[in-house]
Design a protein around this motif. Structure first.
Motif, PDB file in Angstrom:
ATOM      1  N   UNK A 355       0.807  -1.226   0.000  1.00 10.98           N
ATOM      2  CA  UNK A 355       0.000   0.000   0.000  1.00 10.98           C
ATOM      3  C   UNK A 355       0.835   1.269   0.000  1.00 10.98           C
ATOM      4  N   UNK A 356       1.989   1.238   0.654  1.00  5.42           N
ATOM      5  CA  UNK A 356       2.842   2.422   0.628  1.00  5.42           C
ATOM      6  C   UNK A 356       3.377   2.696  -0.771  1.00  5.42           C
ATOM      7  N   UNK A 357       3.792   1.649  -1.476  1.00  5.01           N
ATOM      8  CA  UNK A 357       4.248   1.823  -2.853  1.00  5.01           C
ATOM      9  C   UNK A 357       3.116   2.335  -3.739  1.00  5.01           C
ATOM     10  N   UNK A 358       1.917   1.790  -3.543  1.00  2.00           N
ATOM     11  CA  UNK A 358       0.756   2.248  -4.316  1.00  2.00           C
ATOM     12  C   UNK A 358       0.474   3.714  -4.045  1.00  2.00           C
ATOM     13  N   UNK A 359       0.506   4.107  -2.759  1.00  2.00           N
ATOM     14  CA  UNK A 359       0.240   5.502  -2.404  1.00  2.00           C
ATOM     15  C   UNK A 359       1.302   6.437  -2.975  1.00  2.00           C
ATOM     16  N   UNK A 360       2.568   6.036  -2.888  1.00  2.00           N
ATOM     17  CA  UNK A 360       3.639   6.880  -3.429  1.00  2.00           C
ATOM     18  C   UNK A 360       3.502   7.038  -4.940  1.00  2.00           C
ATOM     19  N   UNK A 361       3.192   5.945  -5.640  1.00  2.00           N
ATOM     20  CA  UNK A 361       3.007   6.036  -7.085  1.00  2.00           C
ATOM     21  C   UNK A 361       1.815   6.923  -7.434  1.00  2.00           C
ATOM     22  N   UNK A 362       0.738   6.789  -6.669  1.00  2.00           N
ATOM     23  CA  UNK A 362      -0.454   7.589  -6.944  1.00  2.00           C
ATOM     24  C   UNK A 362      -0.188   9.071  -6.718  1.00  2.00           C
ATOM     25  N   UNK A 363       0.450   9.420  -5.596  1.00  2.00           N
ATOM     26  CA  UNK A 363       0.739  10.826  -5.317  1.00  2.00           C
ATOM     27  C   UNK A 363       1.742  11.388  -6.322  1.00  2.00           C
ATOM     28  N   UNK A 364       2.710  10.584  -6.720  1.00  2.00           N
ATOM     29  CA  UNK A 364       3.679  11.056  -7.717  1.00  2.00           C
ATOM     30  C   UNK A 364       2.985  11.398  -9.029  1.00  2.00           C
TER      31      UNK A 364
END
Length: 372
Positions: A355-364
């Protein structure tokens, strides 16, 4: 700053935010309906071919078993519901040029993306604390019912328990469980004595046809006990003191997926006290705690991919990329779970990394789309 009703201004939702949330809710309902119908159809066929091949099941009974099994699978796929539902909602707004009008009016994408993510986060909390425990209980009932219907062959897996205190410990092995009558069948008790230095000495072995746990005692039926250097003694019934609570011999071996969220901390403590590995239960607990973040991250990811203007001509490509990326994060989650279960990485890292990787990709992607 607060509004007239006392609600902070940053927390209040305007008409546009409420409109976007309504559109998202409708798309989520459609996505949930489609995924749930597909899962229930697959489960119905699987139960008919699996359990139905061993016993004669009516269509109503098969439907009941399906309704017990499917909710747990549906909850596991809820991240895709938020991915597809949010993606469909924002693509629809984009095709109707409503997003173009909002952006032309100077409205930042954060104004309607963050409320959507917040709603997903809140739904994640509800899922973990309320819907998830209900689905886990239903899954546990399905597992017990499947075992009962399939007969002894399905329940033949050996059961191991370890319990005791500072002076005595018992290792218990049962050939199988009889959940219907709350018994362990084909039981062997290995009893050890602990001295003051922590050394353990084997003292006695007891074999019994069955054992049931009640009021802090094991009641053994048709038992044969033998101590070192002594002749075996047969007992019609024999009581042994136990440190386990009633029914704990059955509940402690529930699958992590069948253990409700609120019961996981106690389950971890009991399994750890019995001397068994708690990795699977700790991983499950951390995954549940990370669920709200995963829902919110999937919503932001879908919204970020659908913010491209229709006139740029690549909305379809971006939509496909969002779906592919969503599936990619799903496989990352499965791989992390496998590594966590094998204790290659800590359970908390295996649960929170996807989920952290998903969130970082989404915010980026959202920062790139909105702020260039």
């Amino acid at each position: 700053m607060s509004g007239e009703d006392g609600v902070p201004g940053w927390f209040r939702l305007g008409r546009i935010e409420r409109y976007v949330l309504v559109q998202q809710a409708r798309s989520l309902a459609v996505a949930l309906g489609v995924i749930a119908a597909l899962i229930m159809l697959i489960d119905f066929v699987e139960i008919s071919r699996g359990i139905g091949s061993d016993v004669d099941l009516s269509a109503a009974r098969t439907l009941g078993l399906m309704l017990l099994k499917s909710p747990q699978v549906i909850i596991q796929l809820l991240p895709f519901v938020f991915l597809f539902g949010t993606l469909a909602a924002f693509v629809s707004l984009n095709r109707r040029s409503e997003l173009i009008a909002m952006r032309a009016a100077g409205l930042s994408a954060w104004r309607f993306v963050l409320p959507a993510a917040g709603a997903a986060f809140l739904f994640g909390i509800v899922t973990v604390t309320a819907l998830g425990p209900l689905a886990a209980s239903a899954d546990g009932l399905f597992q017990r019912e499947r075992t009962r219907l399939s007969g002894a062959a399905a329940a033949a897996e050996a059961v191991w328990i370890r319990e005791g205190d500072d002076t005595r410990q018992m290792v218990i092995r049962a050939e199988r469980q009889d959940r219907a009558n709350a018994r362990l069948l084909g039981v062997t008790f290995f009893i050890y004595a602990n001295d003051g230095d922590g050394h353990r000495t084997f003292r006695e072995r007891i074999d019994a046809a069955s054992a049931s746990l009640s009021a802090g005692r094991w009641r053994l039926v048709d038992a044969v006990g033998a101590q070192i250097g002594q002749r075996a003694v047969r007992y019609e019934t024999l009581d042994l003191l136990s440190s386990l609570a009633d029914e704990e011999a059955f509940e402690r071996f529930a699958r992590p997926q069948s253990t409700p969220f609120w019961s996981l901390p106690g389950q971890i403590a009991r399994v750890e006290a019995a001397g068994f590995s708690t990795t699977a239960y700790r991983l499950r607990l951390q995954q549940l705690l990370a669920t709200p973040l995963m829902f919110a991250a999937m919503s932001i990811l879908a919204a970020a991919f659908s913010l491209r203007l229709m006139r740029l001509g690549d909305l379809a490509r971006m939509t496909v990329a969002a779906v592919v990326l969503g599936f990619g994060f799903f496989f990352v989650n499965q791989a992390a779970s496998a590594f966590g279960s094998a204790e290659v990485i800590p359970p908390w890292l295996a649960a929170w990394l996807p989920p952290l990787l998903t969130a970082l990709a989404a915010f980026t992607l959202l920062f790139y789309t909105e702020d260039g």
